[in-house]
Design a protein around this motif. Structure first.
Motif, PDB file in Angstrom:
ATOM      1  N   SER A  53      19.678 -75.177 -31.628  1.00  0.00           N
ATOM      2  CA  SER A  53      20.987 -74.595 -31.319  1.00  0.00           C
ATOM      3  C   SER A  53      21.001 -73.096 -31.562  1.00  0.00           C
ATOM      4  O   SER A  53      20.171 -72.555 -32.290  1.00  0.00           O
ATOM      5  CB  SER A  53      22.077 -75.243 -32.181  1.00  0.00           C
ATOM      6  N   ILE A  54      21.974 -72.441 -30.936  1.00  0.00           N
ATOM      7  CA  ILE A  54      22.237 -71.027 -31.170  1.00  0.00           C
ATOM      8  C   ILE A  54      23.743 -70.853 -31.260  1.00  0.00           C
ATOM      9  O   ILE A  54      24.489 -71.265 -30.365  1.00  0.00           O
ATOM     10  CB  ILE A  54      21.628 -70.137 -30.060  1.00  0.00           C
ATOM     11  N   GLN A  55      24.204 -70.278 -32.354  1.00  0.00           N
ATOM     12  CA  GLN A  55      25.634 -70.024 -32.545  1.00  0.00           C
ATOM     13  C   GLN A  55      25.884 -68.534 -32.359  1.00  0.00           C
ATOM     14  O   GLN A  55      25.556 -67.721 -33.215  1.00  0.00           O
ATOM     15  CB  GLN A  55      26.082 -70.462 -33.952  1.00  0.00           C
ATOM     16  N   ASN A  56      26.442 -68.196 -31.204  1.00  0.00           N
ATOM     17  CA  ASN A  56      26.690 -66.792 -30.867  1.00  0.00           C
ATOM     18  C   ASN A  56      28.126 -66.587 -30.425  1.00  0.00           C
ATOM     19  O   ASN A  56      28.806 -67.525 -29.991  1.00  0.00           O
ATOM     20  CB  ASN A  56      25.749 -66.329 -29.751  1.00  0.00           C
ATOM     21  N   ASN A  57      28.568 -65.342 -30.526  1.00  0.00           N
ATOM     22  CA  ASN A  57      29.889 -64.962 -30.055  1.00  0.00           C
ATOM     23  C   ASN A  57      29.950 -65.125 -28.539  1.00  0.00           C
ATOM     24  O   ASN A  57      29.049 -64.671 -27.828  1.00  0.00           O
ATOM     25  CB  ASN A  57      30.134 -63.500 -30.441  1.00  0.00           C
ATOM     26  N   TYR A  58      31.013 -65.784 -28.039  1.00  0.00           N
ATOM     27  CA  TYR A  58      31.174 -65.899 -26.584  1.00  0.00           C
ATOM     28  C   TYR A  58      32.645 -66.114 -26.260  1.00  0.00           C
ATOM     29  O   TYR A  58      33.292 -67.029 -26.783  1.00  0.00           O
ATOM     30  CB  TYR A  58      30.348 -67.051 -26.016  1.00  0.00           C
ATOM     31  N   SER A  59      33.175 -65.267 -25.376  1.00  0.00           N
ATOM     32  CA  SER A  59      34.573 -65.378 -24.955  1.00  0.00           C
ATOM     33  C   SER A  59      34.779 -64.528 -23.708  1.00  0.00           C
ATOM     34  O   SER A  59      33.853 -63.866 -23.223  1.00  0.00           O
ATOM     35  CB  SER A  59      35.512 -64.884 -26.069  1.00  0.00           C
ATOM     36  N   LEU A  60      35.998 -64.521 -23.214  1.00  0.00           N
ATOM     37  CA  LEU A  60      36.344 -63.669 -22.075  1.00  0.00           C
ATOM     38  C   LEU A  60      36.076 -62.197 -22.384  1.00  0.00           C
ATOM     39  O   LEU A  60      35.843 -61.406 -21.468  1.00  0.00           O
ATOM     40  CB  LEU A  60      37.822 -63.854 -21.712  1.00  0.00           C
ATOM     41  N   LEU A  61      36.112 -61.829 -23.655  1.00  0.00           N
ATOM     42  CA  LEU A  61      35.927 -60.437 -24.052  1.00  0.00           C
ATOM     43  C   LEU A  61      34.508 -60.110 -24.482  1.00  0.00           C
ATOM     44  O   LEU A  61      34.202 -58.961 -24.795  1.00  0.00           O
ATOM     45  CB  LEU A  61      36.889 -60.092 -25.206  1.00  0.00           C
ATOM     46  N   PHE A  62      33.629 -61.119 -24.517  1.00  0.00           N
ATOM     47  CA  PHE A  62      32.273 -60.890 -25.019  1.00  0.00           C
ATOM     48  C   PHE A  62      31.322 -61.863 -24.321  1.00  0.00           C
ATOM     49  O   PHE A  62      30.993 -62.922 -24.848  1.00  0.00           O
ATOM     50  CB  PHE A  62      32.241 -61.108 -26.541  1.00  0.00           C
ATOM     51  N   ARG A  63      30.885 -61.502 -23.120  1.00  0.00           N
ATOM     52  CA  ARG A  63      30.090 -62.406 -22.293  1.00  0.00           C
ATOM     53  C   ARG A  63      28.645 -61.966 -22.086  1.00  0.00           C
ATOM     54  O   ARG A  63      27.730 -62.791 -22.079  1.00  0.00           O
ATOM     55  CB  ARG A  63      30.751 -62.546 -20.910  1.00  0.00           C
ATOM     56  N   ILE A  87      18.141 -75.035 -25.730  1.00  0.00           N
ATOM     57  CA  ILE A  87      18.837 -74.661 -26.962  1.00  0.00           C
ATOM     58  C   ILE A  87      20.337 -74.746 -26.697  1.00  0.00           C
ATOM     59  O   ILE A  87      20.850 -74.108 -25.782  1.00  0.00           O
ATOM     60  CB  ILE A  87      18.485 -73.218 -27.397  1.00  0.00           C
ATOM     61  N   GLY A  88      21.062 -75.525 -27.486  1.00  0.00           N
ATOM     62  CA  GLY A  88      22.489 -75.715 -27.262  1.00  0.00           C
ATOM     63  C   GLY A  88      23.323 -74.581 -27.812  1.00  0.00           C
ATOM     64  O   GLY A  88      23.137 -74.164 -28.954  1.00  0.00           O
ATOM     65  N   LEU A  89      24.269 -74.071 -27.009  1.00  0.00           N
ATOM     66  CA  LEU A  89      25.146 -72.996 -27.453  1.00  0.00           C
ATOM     67  C   LEU A  89      26.356 -73.554 -28.193  1.00  0.00           C
ATOM     68  O   LEU A  89      27.099 -74.392 -27.670  1.00  0.00           O
ATOM     69  CB  LEU A  89      25.630 -72.159 -26.263  1.00  0.00           C
ATOM     70  N   LEU A  90      26.556 -73.070 -29.419  1.00  0.00           N
ATOM     71  CA  LEU A  90      27.769 -73.310 -30.185  1.00  0.00           C
ATOM     72  C   LEU A  90      28.500 -71.968 -30.214  1.00  0.00           C
ATOM     73  O   LEU A  90      28.106 -71.058 -30.941  1.00  0.00           O
ATOM     74  CB  LEU A  90      27.430 -73.770 -31.609  1.00  0.00           C
ATOM     75  N   ALA A  91      29.533 -71.833 -29.427  1.00  0.00           N
ATOM     76  CA  ALA A  91      30.181 -70.530 -29.241  1.00  0.00           C
ATOM     77  C   ALA A  91      31.254 -70.294 -30.283  1.00  0.00           C
ATOM     78  O   ALA A  91      32.181 -71.095 -30.422  1.00  0.00           O
ATOM     79  CB  ALA A  91      30.788 -70.448 -27.849  1.00  0.00           C
ATOM     80  N   TYR A  92      31.124 -69.187 -31.009  1.00  0.00           N
ATOM     81  CA  TYR A  92      32.194 -68.852 -31.946  1.00  0.00           C
ATOM     82  C   TYR A  92      33.099 -67.773 -31.349  1.00  0.00           C
ATOM     83  O   TYR A  92      32.725 -67.062 -30.424  1.00  0.00           O
ATOM     84  CB  TYR A  92      31.648 -68.453 -33.318  1.00  0.00           C
ATOM     85  N   SER A  93      34.316 -67.701 -31.856  1.00  0.00           N
ATOM     86  CA  SER A  93      35.357 -66.767 -31.393  1.00  0.00           C
ATOM     87  C   SER A  93      35.665 -66.894 -29.907  1.00  0.00           C
ATOM     88  O   SER A  93      35.770 -65.885 -29.196  1.00  0.00           O
ATOM     89  CB  SER A  93      34.967 -65.321 -31.720  1.00  0.00           C
TER      90      SER A  93
END
Length: 396
Positions: A243-253, A271-277
């Motif tokens: 897994s990879i836990q990274n910042n991901y949102s409309l404001l951070f792509r 690798i599975g994305l676990l998106a924070y914020s």
């Protein structure tokens, strides 16, 4: 072993049905929400045998903004509504400080006493390189991802959490220098010697062999780091990150979409994305537009001046306004738009959603479930139009 200029092909490990150790053989069974159009969905996390809900509950406010009872209420509501995974860290709560460090885990532990352990996917994180957080260790002035630091971190986490195993252990941020938390450009002058990838994996192998950790992952990581970890695991016969836990949102792509999407694709490294914020620190709800509102005053960006200030920059606020206007034009709430967008990305495994009240969590879950799945094409076209004008406005 370092990578050559040509990317090394990634690999998929053989699946296993249970997690075995000298003490037990267990299988995590997700708690299912009601079957229906808007029910919770579950996905395989990378190469692991973890079947994780598409929402993971974030806990970094527990012990700072939330009391123990509030934390229990939030966790209880989350799991009653189909969420089967929670994410914590030895560093929590955030903002980090000596007086509260580890309190989040204690609140989680007291809640888990009344829950079947095999129904919970428990993810935590070991800190990366830090010269400012030595209070986390007994005898280290600088935090590193080396054998001594990782082992002490895991032993203390297990004790605080009152459990004998961690489902997913992640490196919170890299041991080496990388651009972090809103930085975009890599600064070569900040390069420093770091713990070799193989050495990092070897200590994780020991912990897995001892039954204390099931799977490993990374957080705030780059394509280079993911590829090095995967390559080292393949060549040395060591555990592969799932897994990879990274910042991901409309404001951070862009940080994820430019090349991590390719690296993490199931046909490549898987690798599975676990998106924070996914709500941009709450800014995408629009609550910070009225700084005198009750919602704004309870928010982290208000309570902790300077914290995540990249979301308060004028261009970020301008982009947020455009996304809120788009949502309203299509009969969506801002939360439905932001969480629906993250939910529908083809590379998304689970969105990490934090809340400081049950009401807030209910709103988030309801928005996640009620936004049309997938979001209509005209909505996505509107998102892309705004993105072309405001590419990653939260970048520092």
């Amino acid at each position: 072993m370092a990578l050559s200029s040509t990317l090394v092909p990634c690999f998929l490990t053989n699946s296993v049905q249970t997690f075995s150790s000298k003490k037990r053989s267990i299988s995590v069974t997700p708690i299912r929400a009601k079957v229906g159009e808007n029910s919770m969905q579950y996905r395989k996390l990378g190469d692991s045998e973890l079947t994780i809900s598409e929402i993971t509950i974030g806990t970094m406010t527990f012990g700072e903004q939330n009391t123990e009872k509030e934390a229990h209420d939030i966790l209880g509501y989350a799991f009653e509504n189909g969420i089967n995974a929670l994410d914590t860290s030895e560093a929590y709560p955030i903002p980090m400080k000596k007086e509260t460090q580890g309190r989040t885990d204690l609140y989680i532990a007291s809640w888990m006493k009344s829950r079947p352990r095999d129904k919970i996917i428990l993810a935590t994180k070991v800190c990366g390189y830090s010269e400012r957080s030595s209070y986390i260790r007994d005898n280290a002035k600088v935090l590193r991802v080396d054998a001594a630091n990782v082992r002490e971190s895991v032993e203390k986490s297990l004790k605080r959490l009152n459990t004998d195993y961690i489902d997913l252990l992640q490196i919170h941020w890299p041991d080496r220098y990388v651009a972090l938390f809103g930085e975009f450009t890599y600064d070569p002058s900040k390069w420093r010697p770091s713990v070799p990838f193989v050495e990092q994996l070897k200590i994780f192998q020991e912990l897995i062999d001892e039954g204390k950790v099931r799977y490993i992952g990374v957080s705030n990581e780059t394509s280079y780091g993911v590829m090095e970890f995967v390559h080292a695991a393949k060549v040395e016969g060591l555990p592969k990150i799932v897994s990879i836990q990274n910042n991901y949102s409309l404001l951070f792509r862009c940080h994820f979409e430019v090349d991590l999407v390719e690296v993490c694709h199931p046909n490549n490294c898987n690798i599975g994305l676990l998106a924070y914020s996914p709500l941009g620190g709450g800014s995408l709800t629009g609550k910070y537009f009225d700084i005198n509102s009750e919602a704004a005053k309870k928010g982290r960006l208000y309570l902790f001046p300077g914290y995540m200030e990249r979301y308060n920059k004028s261009i970020s606020r301008e982009a947020t306004e455009k996304y809120i206007e788009l949502a309203k034009a299509h009969g969506l709430s801002p939360v439905q738009l932001a969480l629906g967008f993250a939910r529908d990305r083809p590379f998304m495994t689970s969105s990490i959603i934090g809340a400081t009240s049950v009401d807030q969590l209910k709103e988030d879950i309801d928005a996640f479930m009620t936004a049309e799945r997938p979001l209509p094409a005209e909505v996505m076209a509107g998102i892309e139009d705004i993105f072309k004008r405001y590419k990653d406005p939260a970048i520092i």
